[in-house]
Design a protein around this motif. Structure first.
Motif, PDB file in Angstrom:
ATOM      1  N   UNK A  89       0.825  -1.203   0.000  1.00  0.00           N
ATOM      2  CA  UNK A  89       0.000   0.000   0.000  1.00  0.00           C
ATOM      3  C   UNK A  89       0.861   1.256   0.000  1.00  0.00           C
ATOM      4  N   UNK A  90       0.396   2.317  -0.686  1.00  0.00           N
ATOM      5  CA  UNK A  90       1.070   3.614  -0.601  1.00  0.00           C
ATOM      6  C   UNK A  90       0.461   4.512   0.473  1.00  0.00           C
ATOM      7  N   UNK A  91      -0.617   4.050   1.126  1.00  0.00           N
ATOM      8  CA  UNK A  91      -1.363   4.885   2.067  1.00  0.00           C
ATOM      9  C   UNK A  91      -0.661   4.904   3.423  1.00  0.00           C
ATOM     10  N   UNK A  92      -0.303   6.089   3.939  1.00  0.00           N
ATOM     11  CA  UNK A  92       0.336   6.154   5.260  1.00  0.00           C
ATOM     12  C   UNK A  92      -0.556   5.541   6.336  1.00  0.00           C
ATOM     13  N   UNK A  93       0.078   4.889   7.291  1.00  0.00           N
ATOM     14  CA  UNK A  93      -0.676   4.237   8.358  1.00  0.00           C
ATOM     15  C   UNK A  93      -1.364   5.244   9.266  1.00  0.00           C
ATOM     16  N   UNK A  94      -0.797   6.446   9.373  1.00  0.00           N
ATOM     17  CA  UNK A  94      -1.364   7.466  10.247  1.00  0.00           C
ATOM     18  C   UNK A  94      -1.383   8.812   9.533  1.00  0.00           C
ATOM     19  N   UNK A  95      -2.457   9.567   9.750  1.00  0.00           N
ATOM     20  CA  UNK A  95      -2.574  10.895   9.158  1.00  0.00           C
ATOM     21  C   UNK A  95      -1.458  11.800   9.674  1.00  0.00           C
ATOM     22  N   UNK A  96      -0.897  12.594   8.764  1.00  0.00           N
ATOM     23  CA  UNK A  96       0.172  13.507   9.142  1.00  0.00           C
ATOM     24  C   UNK A  96       1.557  12.940   8.946  1.00  0.00           C
ATOM     25  N   UNK A  97       1.639  11.695   8.462  1.00  0.00           N
ATOM     26  CA  UNK A  97       2.931  11.052   8.237  1.00  0.00           C
ATOM     27  C   UNK A  97       3.042  10.597   6.786  1.00  0.00           C
ATOM     28  N   UNK A  98       4.250  10.234   6.373  1.00  0.00           N
ATOM     29  CA  UNK A  98       4.476   9.643   5.053  1.00  0.00           C
ATOM     30  C   UNK A  98       4.807   8.163   5.172  1.00  0.00           C
ATOM     31  N   UNK A  99       5.458   7.800   6.252  1.00  0.00           N
ATOM     32  CA  UNK A  99       5.804   6.407   6.526  1.00  0.00           C
ATOM     33  C   UNK A  99       5.557   6.124   8.002  1.00  0.00           C
ATOM     34  N   UNK A 100       5.292   4.864   8.390  1.00  0.00           N
ATOM     35  CA  UNK A 100       5.147   3.707   7.508  1.00  0.00           C
ATOM     36  C   UNK A 100       3.790   3.711   6.817  1.00  0.00           C
ATOM     37  N   UNK A 101       3.645   2.875   5.806  1.00  0.00           N
ATOM     38  CA  UNK A 101       2.368   2.723   5.122  1.00  0.00           C
ATOM     39  C   UNK A 101       1.555   1.614   5.781  1.00  0.00           C
ATOM     40  N   UNK A 102       0.286   1.529   5.405  1.00  0.00           N
ATOM     41  CA  UNK A 102      -0.597   0.637   6.153  1.00  0.00           C
ATOM     42  C   UNK A 102      -0.469  -0.840   5.776  1.00  0.00           C
ATOM     43  N   UNK A 103       0.533  -1.192   4.992  1.00  0.00           N
ATOM     44  CA  UNK A 103       0.851  -2.602   4.807  1.00  0.00           C
ATOM     45  C   UNK A 103       1.863  -3.081   5.842  1.00  0.00           C
ATOM     46  N   UNK A 104       2.217  -2.202   6.785  1.00  0.00           N
ATOM     47  CA  UNK A 104       3.181  -2.515   7.832  1.00  0.00           C
ATOM     48  C   UNK A 104       2.449  -2.920   9.109  1.00  0.00           C
ATOM     49  N   UNK A 105       2.853  -4.039   9.715  1.00  0.00           N
ATOM     50  CA  UNK A 105       2.249  -4.459  10.981  1.00  0.00           C
ATOM     51  C   UNK A 105       2.520  -3.392  12.049  1.00  0.00           C
ATOM     52  N   UNK A 106       1.567  -3.124  12.938  1.00  0.00           N
ATOM     53  CA  UNK A 106       0.284  -3.805  13.129  1.00  0.00           C
ATOM     54  C   UNK A 106      -0.872  -3.174  12.359  1.00  0.00           C
ATOM     55  N   UNK A 107      -0.563  -2.257  11.428  1.00  0.00           N
ATOM     56  CA  UNK A 107      -1.624  -1.533  10.722  1.00  0.00           C
ATOM     57  C   UNK A 107      -2.208  -2.324   9.553  1.00  0.00           C
TER      58      UNK A 107
END
Length: 426
Positions: A89-107
């Motif tokens: 995924x290219x989508x950041x796991x949290x708003x306001x950030x660029x990394x990590x993306x939501x393919x990263x555990x635990x997201x």
């Protein structure tokens, strides 16, 4: 053709759920099929049913999202729960950030409860549609999944994007996507030689760091058995990636590094750095390739190549008028649920939850002349703007792209449901 009559017929009997009617190809994990795939339809299915009568997590729908993601969707219709896993995924796991993306555990894993949809015209239709409770970021726009035989589609969890780059390049203005479109398959083909060919390609990409610029994808796409590829657009030279598609055995899909862009990246110095992912679903005995581009962005390392999106590949075979007649369903690029109705040389886009409301429908004429085999021209019935769009088909999947607006192209893709006669087979 009286479109008012067609709209009323859609309410009375058209199937408004995704269903790869006619079978979903060979099942199991034998030669050419993903080890992670399921029986051809997935779940427990009765003869001529629109969808499995029950599902559990052993049925895995692997597919792409409109955000440019590789995703799996699982439903348990006994426990009434859902599970979505982001594999890339290219989508950041949290708003306001660029990394990590939501393919990263635990997201990378999101779960919730299911509710049956009750607002479609008949109980038969409602039995194949579910609401993913808690998946949408807007309670007034619920995320729904439509299940068919071998295929599922609809909406998966969305995100709020916002990022201020500390280096001045790669900022993203705030925007909320309540959910993202999804199309996935319960059986995959993992033999690249089976899809080595030239296809028609239609899709849409978005570049968040360029004010969410939307980019139409309209090309001829060639894949070789060795995984090399090229994309050729009308009036331009072909683009060929430096990488090649190779099998990712964990997902049953094919990945290519440094994947080509449609537009110049925000930071072209280190581009391309996105990932191309080829998902080859098996539906109605045919291979149906879906392409996602997963953008990459980390301004701190001067990587800003965040163009992401989805495209469908259609066969370059002449389409006869009437041969694709029937009902399809999808979520479009505007995040609206749409039922696509084809009858002869006409097409209509309807709201599946209010199909008899003519004010919510758009109608089009179809041109089957096909200067490029497999590409059917589309002209709005009203407006006098001439031909503005095109459709392609493959294995019961339709993709429709309209470029009447160069800055706001329209795209939707969905799967065949049933013929105008009410048969689940074309």
């Amino acid at each position: 053709m009286q479109w008012r009559s067609i709209l009323l017929a859609a309410t009375a009997g058209a199937c408004l759920v995704l269903a790869g009617c006619g079978g979903g190809g060979s099942g199991g994990s034998g030669s050419g099929d993903s080890a992670a795939s399921n029986a051809s339809t997935g779940g427990s299915t009765q003869a001529n049913a629109l969808c499995p009568s029950s599902l559990d997590y052993s049925t895995v729908y692997t597919g792409g999202s409109g955000a440019g993601e590789l995703v799996t969707v699982q439903l348990d219709t006994t426990a009434m729960t859902w599970k979505v896993t982001f594999l890339k995924s290219p989508i950041p796991a949290q708003t306001g950030t660029a990394t990590p993306t939501r393919d990263t555990a635990p997201y990378n894993v999101v779960t919730g409860t299911l509710s049956r949809v009750t607002t479609l015209p008949t109980a038969k239709l409602n039995a194949c549609a579910y609401t993913l409770n808690g998946a949408s970021l807007d309670a007034s726009q619920p995320a729904r999944i439509f299940v068919g035989n071998g295929v599922a589609g609809g909406a998966i969890p969305g995100a709020t994007l916002s990022y201020t780059s500390p280096v001045g390049t790669g900022s993203i203005s705030p925007k909320t996507f309540p959910y993202y479109p999804f199309l996935g398959f319960s059986t995959l083909d993992t033999n690249l030689a089976n899809v080595a060919s030239t296809f028609n390609e239609l899709g849409i990409h978005t570049v968040p760091t360029q004010s969410y610029t939307s980019v139409a994808v309209d090309a001829q796409y060639t894949i070789s058995a060795s995984g090399t590829y090229s994309e050729c657009t009308t009036g331009s030279t072909c683009k060929t990636g430096t990488g090649a598609f190779t099998l990712d055995s964990a997902s049953g899909t094919f990945w290519a590094a440094d994947y080509i862009d449609e537009v110049s990246p925000t930071n072209p110095a280190n581009a391309p750095q996105g990932t191309g992912i080829l998902i080859v679903g098996k539906l109605r005995g045919q291979d149906v390739p879906v392409l996602v581009r997963v953008g990459a962005a980390n301004p701190l390392t001067f990587v800003v190549d965040d163009e992401s999106g989805i495209a469908v590949l259609g066969t370059q075979t002449t389409i006869a008028s009437g041969s694709q007649d029937g009902e399809y369903i999808a979520v479009d690029a505007n995040l609206q649920y749409r039922s696509v109705l084809l009858v002869g040389a006409q097409m209509s886009l309807l709201d599946p939850f209010d199909a008899s409301n003519a004010s919510l429908a758009s109608t089009y004429d179809l041109d089957y002349t096909q200067s490029t085999p497999g590409v059917v021209g589309v002209t709005p019935v009203s407006g006098g703007s001439g031909e503005t769009g095109k459709t392609i088909f493959n294995g019961g999947v339709i993709a429709y792209l309209d470029t009447a607006s160069a800055t706001a192209p329209y795209f939707t893709a969905g799967a065949f449901v049933e013929s105008p006669s009410g048969s689940p087979n074309p």
